[in-house]
Design a protein around this motif. Structure first.
Motif, PDB file in Angstrom:
ATOM      1  N   GLU A  53     -36.617  43.972  55.428  1.00  0.00           N
ATOM      2  CA  GLU A  53     -36.890  43.406  54.739  1.00  0.00           C
ATOM      3  C   GLU A  53     -37.573  42.239  55.381  1.00  0.00           C
ATOM      4  N   HIS A  54     -36.889  41.453  56.786  1.00  0.00           N
ATOM      5  CA  HIS A  54     -38.092  41.237  57.420  1.00  0.00           C
ATOM      6  C   HIS A  54     -38.580  40.707  58.098  1.00  0.00           C
ATOM      7  N   LEU A  55     -39.577  42.131  58.006  1.00  0.00           N
ATOM      8  CA  LEU A  55     -41.742  42.047  57.757  1.00  0.00           C
ATOM      9  C   LEU A  55     -41.530  41.475  56.526  1.00  0.00           C
ATOM     10  N   LEU A  56     -41.057  41.829  55.165  1.00  0.00           N
ATOM     11  CA  LEU A  56     -41.716  41.725  53.915  1.00  0.00           C
ATOM     12  C   LEU A  56     -41.902  40.001  53.367  1.00  0.00           C
ATOM     13  N   ALA A  57     -40.894  39.483  54.764  1.00  0.00           N
ATOM     14  CA  ALA A  57     -40.596  37.779  54.414  1.00  0.00           C
ATOM     15  C   ALA A  57     -41.646  36.954  54.533  1.00  0.00           C
ATOM     16  N   VAL A  58     -42.649  38.038  55.860  1.00  0.00           N
ATOM     17  CA  VAL A  58     -43.853  37.446  56.218  1.00  0.00           C
ATOM     18  C   VAL A  58     -45.028  36.292  55.703  1.00  0.00           C
ATOM     19  N   PHE A  59     -45.002  37.660  54.611  1.00  0.00           N
ATOM     20  CA  PHE A  59     -46.155  37.702  53.853  1.00  0.00           C
ATOM     21  C   PHE A  59     -45.788  36.779  52.364  1.00  0.00           C
ATOM     22  N   ASP A  60     -44.816  35.891  52.444  1.00  0.00           N
ATOM     23  CA  ASP A  60     -44.597  34.691  51.228  1.00  0.00           C
ATOM     24  C   ASP A  60     -45.577  33.885  51.392  1.00  0.00           C
ATOM     25  N   ASP A  61     -45.635  33.627  52.565  1.00  0.00           N
ATOM     26  CA  ASP A  61     -46.475  32.149  52.665  1.00  0.00           C
ATOM     27  C   ASP A  61     -47.235  32.723  54.389  1.00  0.00           C
ATOM     28  N   ALA A  62     -47.732  34.019  54.524  1.00  0.00           N
ATOM     29  CA  ALA A  62     -49.136  33.974  55.206  1.00  0.00           C
ATOM     30  C   ALA A  62     -50.261  33.199  54.339  1.00  0.00           C
ATOM     31  N   GLU A  63     -50.917  32.617  55.922  1.00  0.00           N
ATOM     32  CA  GLU A  63     -51.911  32.919  55.527  1.00  0.00           C
ATOM     33  C   GLU A  63     -53.899  33.799  55.777  1.00  0.00           C
ATOM     34  N   ALA A  64     -54.886  33.605  55.109  1.00  0.00           N
ATOM     35  CA  ALA A  64     -55.917  35.211  55.598  1.00  0.00           C
ATOM     36  C   ALA A  64     -56.017  34.256  56.293  1.00  0.00           C
ATOM     37  N   SER A  65     -55.707  33.753  57.210  1.00  0.00           N
ATOM     38  CA  SER A  65     -56.831  33.428  58.464  1.00  0.00           C
ATOM     39  C   SER A  65     -55.919  34.109  59.633  1.00  0.00           C
ATOM     40  N   ASP A  66     -54.840  34.223  59.220  1.00  0.00           N
ATOM     41  CA  ASP A  66     -53.331  34.937  59.910  1.00  0.00           C
ATOM     42  C   ASP A  66     -54.188  35.946  60.766  1.00  0.00           C
ATOM     43  N   GLU A  67     -54.506  36.731  61.594  1.00  0.00           N
ATOM     44  CA  GLU A  67     -54.777  38.179  61.913  1.00  0.00           C
ATOM     45  C   GLU A  67     -53.643  38.778  62.434  1.00  0.00           C
ATOM     46  N   LEU A  68     -52.678  37.844  62.880  1.00  0.00           N
ATOM     47  CA  LEU A  68     -51.347  39.063  62.852  1.00  0.00           C
ATOM     48  C   LEU A  68     -50.691  39.054  61.504  1.00  0.00           C
ATOM     49  N   ALA A  69     -50.314  38.705  60.464  1.00  0.00           N
ATOM     50  CA  ALA A  69     -49.811  39.049  59.317  1.00  0.00           C
ATOM     51  C   ALA A  69     -50.839  39.681  58.730  1.00  0.00           C
ATOM     52  N   ALA A  70     -52.049  39.960  58.816  1.00  0.00           N
ATOM     53  CA  ALA A  70     -53.488  40.769  58.280  1.00  0.00           C
ATOM     54  C   ALA A  70     -52.760  42.540  58.861  1.00  0.00           C
ATOM     55  N   CYS A  71     -52.345  42.408  60.247  1.00  0.00           N
ATOM     56  CA  CYS A  71     -52.395  43.746  60.506  1.00  0.00           C
ATOM     57  C   CYS A  71     -50.981  44.305  60.540  1.00  0.00           C
ATOM     58  N   LEU A  72     -49.838  42.747  60.404  1.00  0.00           N
ATOM     59  CA  LEU A  72     -48.836  43.652  60.408  1.00  0.00           C
ATOM     60  C   LEU A  72     -48.031  43.681  57.704  1.00  0.00           C
ATOM     61  N   LEU A  73     -49.454  43.330  57.399  1.00  0.00           N
ATOM     62  CA  LEU A  73     -48.365  43.778  56.262  1.00  0.00           C
ATOM     63  C   LEU A  73     -49.255  45.413  56.242  1.00  0.00           C
ATOM     64  N   GLN A  74     -50.580  46.140  57.202  1.00  0.00           N
ATOM     65  CA  GLN A  74     -50.690  47.551  57.136  1.00  0.00           C
ATOM     66  C   GLN A  74     -50.033  48.090  57.602  1.00  0.00           C
ATOM     67  N   GLU A  75     -49.142  47.643  58.946  1.00  0.00           N
ATOM     68  CA  GLU A  75     -48.513  49.112  59.539  1.00  0.00           C
ATOM     69  C   GLU A  75     -47.076  48.574  58.293  1.00  0.00           C
ATOM     70  N   THR A  76     -46.740  47.319  58.094  1.00  0.00           N
ATOM     71  CA  THR A  76     -45.428  47.725  57.570  1.00  0.00           C
ATOM     72  C   THR A  76     -45.757  48.391  55.730  1.00  0.00           C
ATOM     73  N   ALA A  77     -47.210  48.354  55.381  1.00  0.00           N
ATOM     74  CA  ALA A  77     -47.073  49.323  53.419  1.00  0.00           C
ATOM     75  C   ALA A  77     -47.404  50.935  54.700  1.00  0.00           C
ATOM     76  N   LEU A  78     -47.576  51.459  55.589  1.00  0.00           N
ATOM     77  CA  LEU A  78     -47.445  52.363  55.800  1.00  0.00           C
ATOM     78  C   LEU A  78     -46.331  53.068  56.045  1.00  0.00           C
ATOM     79  N   ARG A  79     -45.735  52.400  56.459  1.00  0.00           N
ATOM     80  CA  ARG A  79     -43.785  52.675  56.688  1.00  0.00           C
ATOM     81  C   ARG A  79     -42.984  52.346  55.254  1.00  0.00           C
ATOM     82  N   HIS A  80     -43.090  51.137  55.078  1.00  0.00           N
ATOM     83  CA  HIS A  80     -42.846  50.880  53.191  1.00  0.00           C
ATOM     84  C   HIS A  80     -43.250  50.701  52.613  1.00  0.00           C
ATOM     85  N   ASP A  81     -42.484  50.370  51.283  1.00  0.00           N
ATOM     86  CA  ASP A  81     -43.302  49.722  50.351  1.00  0.00           C
ATOM     87  C   ASP A  81     -43.924  48.605  50.844  1.00  0.00           C
ATOM     88  N   ALA A  82     -45.370  48.305  50.571  1.00  0.00           N
ATOM     89  CA  ALA A  82     -45.029  45.929  50.724  1.00  0.00           C
ATOM     90  C   ALA A  82     -45.970  46.120  49.067  1.00  0.00           C
TER      91      ALA A  82
END
Length: 366
Positions: free
Chosen positions: A113-142
């Motif tokens: 739930e704390h990982l998913l909260a990152v993506f509510d307002d993350a910008e496309a230029s945020d490389e850490l958030a883009a990578c975190l999205l895939q790390e989260t998707a591999l482990r959970h339902d994103a």
């Protein structure tokens, strides 16, 4: 130890030749390695105020950031780690971590739930958030992050088209995730019977050009290059071979660098075994990296699987279906360095036409 004192001691020396070197570097072992998350946050913020950081400061920053990211907390903890990680990249170019690595740390340790909260307002230029999205998707339902994924697609980000939940064989990758550790490494094909193949096999084999060889090596592009460490080959048989006859005896006929008379340890494996091996190779980067970590390893391992199975880039589900129609073997040979078992990889695939065999082999040593 007070934060100000820790920063002062780290600044006493910059190289091992300085007489205060031991005192400076021991701050990390004696304080940073044992500190609570709140102290680590304060230290990281204080270090970012230093204009010309010494080596012990940079070393302590990396250790503190990883410990902070790996300590489960609330959504605020995740946000602060992201901000500190981004600040560190502009603070000193000598820091050895990268943003995909920080995303992996967070995904392994923080609740979904704390990982998913990152993506509510993350910008496309945020490389850490883009990578975190895939790390989260591999482990959970994103899938709740579809809006951020859409922003990434609009910006043309290379990870944008990957699914937002694990697909098929990805459920067997054995990734570490909160609150448990990763599954231990096991030898490829462990527990499956040997596949010797028919004796006295009489079949003609010819090496053919493989336009997809580069894509097949995608998972290993950060490993040592050259004919003595990496091989991707395609071979044409002069007659069809049944899947049951695809074994060690045929691999010994292939005129590849990693095949031939010394082939041994041949095991029949599944698509999931192959994808897990490709993903591990991409994520780890061999003995000395650089590593891709989970986000880019996900993309690279599917690219390799698609090329091996001659599936084309048609979506992960379609690639897996094409791979399931193939017959897969893992093997070893004297070509492999045989120093560190996870660093020796041999994959052979008999495609559905039963006359085409692709081989992918890599090796490395510590």
């Amino acid at each position: 130890m007070e934060i100000e004192e820790a920063v002062r001691r780290m600044g006493l020396a910059d190289t091992y030749r300085d007489r205060h070197w031991d005192r400076a570097v021991k701050v990390t072992d004696n304080a940073v390695q044992k500190a609570e998350p709140e102290w680590l946050e304060g230290l990281l913020a204080a270090l970012l105020e230093v204009g010309e950081p010494t080596y012990p400061m940079r070393y302590g920053f990396e250790v503190a950031l990883r410990r902070l990211a790996s300590a489960p907390g609330d959504a605020g903890r995740t946000a602060r780690v992201r901000a500190l990680a981004a600040g560190g990249r502009t603070w000193s170019g000598d820091l050895r971590y990268d943003l995909p690595e920080v995303a992996e740390w967070l995904a392994c340790a923080q609740p979904s739930e704390h990982l998913l909260a990152v993506f509510d307002d993350a910008e496309a230029s945020d490389e850490l958030a883009a990578c975190l999205l895939q790390e989260t998707a591999l482990r959970h339902d994103a899938t709740s992050a579809a809006g951020f994924a859409g922003r990434l697609r609009a910006a043309g980000h290379p990870l944008a088209e990957l699914p937002l939940r694990p697909v098929g064989a990805e459920r067997h990758l054995g990734l570490p995730r909160h609150p448990g550790p990763a599954e231990p490494w096991r030898p490829p094909g462990e527990g499956t019977p040997a596949v010797p193949g028919p004796s006295g096999l009489d079949i003609g084999v010819a090496a053919v050009d493989w336009p997809g060889a580069r894509e097949a090596l995608s998972a290993y592009r950060n490993w040592p290059s050259g004919a003595d460490a990496v091989e991707a080959g395609l071979f044409r048989l002069d007659r069809a071979v049944a899947p049951a006859g695809f074994g060690a005896s045929l691999l010994r006929l292939l005129p590849g660098a990693s095949t031939g008379a010394s082939v041994a340890g041949v095991r029949r494996v599944t698509t999931a075994d192959v994808l897990r091996t490709l993903f591990a190779g991409a994520a780890s980067g061999g003995a000395y990296g650089p590593r891709m970590h989970g986000a880019y390893a996900r993309k690279a391992s599917w690219e390799s699987l698609a090329a091996l199975a001659d599936a084309g880039q048609t979506g992960l589900a379609a690639i897996e279906q094409a791979a399931d129609r193939c017959t897969w073997l893992f093997y070893g040979s004297d070509w492999h360095l045989q120093v560190v078992p996870p660093l020796d990889v041999g994959v052979a695939v008999l495609r559905p036409d039963r006359r085409t065999v692709a081989v992918l082999a890599v090796t490395d040593s510590d």
